[in-house]
Design an enzyme around this catalytic site. Sequence first.
Site, PDB file in Angstrom:
ATOM      1  N   HIS A 235       0.701  -1.170  -0.158  1.00 25.34           N
ATOM      2  CA  HIS A 235      -0.155  -0.149   0.129  1.00 25.34           C
ATOM      3  C   HIS A 235       0.713   1.374   0.007  1.00 25.34           C
ATOM      4  O   HIS A 235       0.608   2.234  -0.821  1.00 25.34           O
ATOM      5  CB  HIS A 235      -0.919   0.019   1.257  1.00 25.34           C
ATOM      6  CG  HIS A 235      -1.861   1.192   1.305  1.00 25.34           C
ATOM      7  ND1 HIS A 235      -1.181   2.386   2.157  1.00 25.34           N
ATOM      8  CD2 HIS A 235      -2.854   1.801   0.893  1.00 25.34           C
ATOM      9  CE1 HIS A 235      -2.235   3.092   2.106  1.00 25.34           C
ATOM     10  NE2 HIS A 235      -3.232   2.804   1.301  1.00 25.34           N
ATOM     11  N   ARG A 356       4.933  41.746 -10.530  1.00 20.38           N
ATOM     12  CA  ARG A 356       4.391  42.341  -9.388  1.00 20.38           C
ATOM     13  C   ARG A 356       5.221  43.396  -8.846  1.00 20.38           C
ATOM     14  O   ARG A 356       6.141  43.253  -8.310  1.00 20.38           O
ATOM     15  CB  ARG A 356       3.961  41.281  -8.097  1.00 20.38           C
ATOM     16  CG  ARG A 356       2.963  40.151  -8.799  1.00 20.38           C
ATOM     17  CD  ARG A 356       2.843  39.024  -7.390  1.00 20.38           C
ATOM     18  NE  ARG A 356       1.637  38.037  -7.962  1.00 20.38           N
ATOM     19  CZ  ARG A 356       2.331  36.765  -8.335  1.00 20.38           C
ATOM     20  NH1 ARG A 356       3.578  36.725  -8.708  1.00 20.38           N
ATOM     21  NH2 ARG A 356       1.113  35.957  -8.373  1.00 20.38           N
ATOM     22  N   ARG A 412       2.191  44.592 -14.122  1.00 27.36           N
ATOM     23  CA  ARG A 412       1.093  44.965 -13.152  1.00 27.36           C
ATOM     24  C   ARG A 412       1.294  46.438 -12.302  1.00 27.36           C
ATOM     25  O   ARG A 412       2.315  46.174 -11.600  1.00 27.36           O
ATOM     26  CB  ARG A 412       0.701  43.967 -12.469  1.00 27.36           C
ATOM     27  CG  ARG A 412      -0.928  44.612 -11.583  1.00 27.36           C
ATOM     28  CD  ARG A 412      -1.267  43.460 -10.683  1.00 27.36           C
ATOM     29  NE  ARG A 412      -0.456  42.902  -9.740  1.00 27.36           N
ATOM     30  CZ  ARG A 412      -0.748  42.199  -8.654  1.00 27.36           C
ATOM     31  NH1 ARG A 412      -1.785  41.203  -8.934  1.00 27.36           N
ATOM     32  NH2 ARG A 412       0.085  41.844  -7.632  1.00 27.36           N
ATOM     33  N   GLU A 541     -10.817  40.674 -12.305  1.00 27.37           N
ATOM     34  CA  GLU A 541     -10.318  39.793 -11.228  1.00 27.37           C
ATOM     35  C   GLU A 541     -11.664  40.128 -10.248  1.00 27.37           C
ATOM     36  O   GLU A 541     -11.598  39.741  -9.226  1.00 27.37           O
ATOM     37  CB  GLU A 541      -9.155  40.118 -10.395  1.00 27.37           C
ATOM     38  CG  GLU A 541      -8.769  41.651 -10.472  1.00 27.37           C
ATOM     39  CD  GLU A 541      -7.499  41.802  -9.980  1.00 27.37           C
ATOM     40  OE1 GLU A 541      -6.837  41.242  -9.085  1.00 27.37           O
ATOM     41  OE2 GLU A 541      -6.983  43.209 -10.217  1.00 27.37           O
ATOM     42  N   GLY A 562      -7.255  37.651 -13.396  1.00 31.82           N
ATOM     43  CA  GLY A 562      -6.548  37.218 -12.115  1.00 31.82           C
ATOM     44  C   GLY A 562      -7.339  36.390 -11.222  1.00 31.82           C
ATOM     45  O   GLY A 562      -8.136  36.729 -10.329  1.00 31.82           O
ATOM     46  N   THR A 563      -7.181  34.833 -11.347  1.00 34.77           N
ATOM     47  CA  THR A 563      -8.147  34.102 -10.962  1.00 34.77           C
ATOM     48  C   THR A 563      -7.947  33.903  -9.245  1.00 34.77           C
ATOM     49  O   THR A 563      -8.690  33.388  -8.884  1.00 34.77           O
ATOM     50  CB  THR A 563      -8.011  32.755 -11.526  1.00 34.77           C
ATOM     51  OG1 THR A 563      -6.781  32.423 -11.417  1.00 34.77           O
ATOM     52  CG2 THR A 563      -8.365  32.829 -12.821  1.00 34.77           C
ATOM     53  N   ASN A 564      -6.871  34.369  -8.748  1.00 38.65           N
ATOM     54  CA  ASN A 564      -6.739  34.283  -7.142  1.00 38.65           C
ATOM     55  C   ASN A 564      -7.962  35.317  -6.798  1.00 38.65           C
ATOM     56  O   ASN A 564      -8.651  34.871  -5.636  1.00 38.65           O
ATOM     57  CB  ASN A 564      -5.589  34.771  -6.727  1.00 38.65           C
ATOM     58  CG  ASN A 564      -4.209  33.865  -7.158  1.00 38.65           C
ATOM     59  OD1 ASN A 564      -4.616  32.804  -7.618  1.00 38.65           O
ATOM     60  ND2 ASN A 564      -3.115  34.230  -7.352  1.00 38.65           N
ATOM     61  N   ASP A 565      -8.163  36.788  -6.849  1.00 36.74           N
ATOM     62  CA  ASP A 565      -8.812  37.599  -6.767  1.00 36.74           C
ATOM     63  C   ASP A 565     -10.303  37.105  -7.327  1.00 36.74           C
ATOM     64  O   ASP A 565     -11.402  37.330  -6.438  1.00 36.74           O
ATOM     65  CB  ASP A 565      -8.647  39.044  -6.939  1.00 36.74           C
ATOM     66  CG  ASP A 565      -7.587  39.370  -5.935  1.00 36.74           C
ATOM     67  OD1 ASP A 565      -7.172  38.675  -4.775  1.00 36.74           O
ATOM     68  OD2 ASP A 565      -6.896  40.497  -6.105  1.00 36.74           O
ATOM     69  N   CYS A 627      -3.169  34.917 -15.215  1.00 38.75           N
ATOM     70  CA  CYS A 627      -1.866  34.945 -14.565  1.00 38.75           C
ATOM     71  C   CYS A 627      -2.168  34.415 -12.968  1.00 38.75           C
ATOM     72  O   CYS A 627      -1.227  34.971 -12.114  1.00 38.75           O
ATOM     73  CB  CYS A 627      -1.471  36.339 -14.503  1.00 38.75           C
ATOM     74  SG  CYS A 627      -2.538  37.625 -13.927  1.00 38.75           S
TER      75      CYS A 627
END
Length: 669
Positions: A235, A356, A412, A541, A562-565, A627
């Site tokens: 396992h 950034r 940015r 975003e 900006g897929t984080n925000d 991004c």
Amino acid sequence: MLYRQQYGIPVEWGTAVTVQAMVFGNAGDDSATGVAFTRDPANGEKVFYGEYLVNAQGEDVVAGVRTPKAMAEMAKELPTSFKQLEKVRSKLEKHFRDMQDFEFTIEHGRLFILQTRNGKRTGLAAVRIAVEMQKERLMSQETALLKIPAESIDSLLVPVFDPKALKAAPVIGKGLPAGPGGATGRIAFTAAAAELETRKGNKVVLCRTETSPDDLKGMLHSQGILTSRGGVSSHAALVARQLGKVCICGAGDISINYERKTLTAGKFVLNEGDYISIDGSTGLIYKGMIESADSEVTRVIDGKLKASKSYTYQLFQTVMKWADKHRTMNIRTNADTPAMAQRAVAFGAEGIGLCRTEHMFFDGDRIDYMRQMILAVDEVQRRSALKKLLPFQRKDFVGLFKAMQGRPVTIRLLDPPLHEFLPHDDTVRRQLAQKLNVPLDFVIERIKALHEENPMLGCRGCRLGILYPEITEMQTRAIFEAAAQVLKGKKGIKVKPEIMIPLVGFRQELADQLNIVHRVAKEVMTKRKIKINYLVGTMIEVPRAAITADEIAHEADFFSFGTNDLTQTALGLSRDDMGLFYEAYQQKEIYNKNPFASLDQTGVGKLIELAVERGRSTKPNLKLGICGEHAGDPSSIDFCHRAGLDYVSCSPPRVPIARLAAAQAKLLN
């Protein structure tokens, strides 16, 4: 449940059960049972790999209760059966055109094949098997690419133990190498202990007599797994290979006492929390922490090893060339320094999708000038401080433009709220007051005045530039002066600056900042007598930007998601605070995956698709990218391809993964 979540298996699929006739490997010394792989699942080598037990049942092999024998020994002990298995091995690969993991039983000399399946394998093995099977014409180039889990490329890039440190480390035992690589960490004897240590920020090696499905959580938290019993098909070994974890099994010299929380190896006695190191490529176990060294691929890229001396690098390059041939999306990187940019280019990045700029303000003395600007009471004082920051920003951008050698660089403008740059420690506040020659009370009052209850949705992004246009002016001037300097330098390096305005939700917000960017760009180009081609776009975003993308596209040359925000604002979810309920949501299967690690395609994804459709209805050739952290996730990259994005931009180490994932997305869609 945890297994399903780890591998993305929907609960509605249910569970299948196979019913078949029983055969007995425990019928005497002319009977046996075993598990075999048509190739080595640890490194991909084309050898007959596996283990067996005479006079035993299959459960005895996989449960780790008895340590089985290597397949090579069967050639002497049961030669007729071994020859039969060699023929089966060849037949299975030719039929299934993939490495097979099969179980067998020998009952009174008669061979039975109980089951076969595509074998689980390490990242290195996946790459090697795919490349070599393509050369053997067992699979096409396209099939070979699809056979390699994109995440597995990471295992070719991870550090290994430093050779010098390895020689000095005391060897305390040896087991069966079941998952390659080097792992160092504190000893944890239970899944709970492993989780607790990782929450403290410590690396862990899970040490068990043998593992069971109950240990999966601990294995997920661990750098490596060590067991004193079991073989390469136990396992622990199977799960470690799936997870890409370093693993050693069947270390018979190791004795683990759960009650005393000790691990004994000869004269060495280690306690829970002590450091231990394991080499899953050799099976050697070491006392203490060992310094790690870069992988062979990294050493070749850095010029420390010749490509001709590394078969691993040659395999890596083969797969990357295949991937680049088939993918249609470009791969960029998120980088803030020339060193990061150069490393990303070495890994195959075709530009910077996110620089950034706020990270640049924390270096050296410039943080003091930044704080001086923030604490200023009027525009005159702010401009005075910004004038001191301008040379630093210009120098930073010169370095990035030179490092990227004519590739696009998306910069940015300042995004985070200003209070993030201010000190929270009383001692540092006092030192700042002395440096700026202002009263300490003034510093404290200004910090209080800038306080926000919800800074994530407060005065940040484009709102800063609208409130303080001089900030946008300074950053824009630094970008174009740097571009002019590089263009007019001795080498005349081309530059492709792309300026990105963050947190836009209204067309008018972007238009306001565009006026400043275009005005300053014109001033610099006129003064330097030079023409600089550039783009200005925005991050999508917040939900409103996605919904009104057709309006915003009138002003923008490009969109970058900006897929984080966007995930935070769409889900109403803070990634910093979700830990309070995330585990409960996983258990109830509300979240099948962490939405900040893998894109919420049915929710956030719909906003992206809407923005793509509406943005390109205004500008059919609108450049589109992503991004956020999702840009390095294979599942999210597949979505981006289907959504029609032009590029993804991820961290430098994820660039090779993104290249492969983008190729797979093209082949699958």
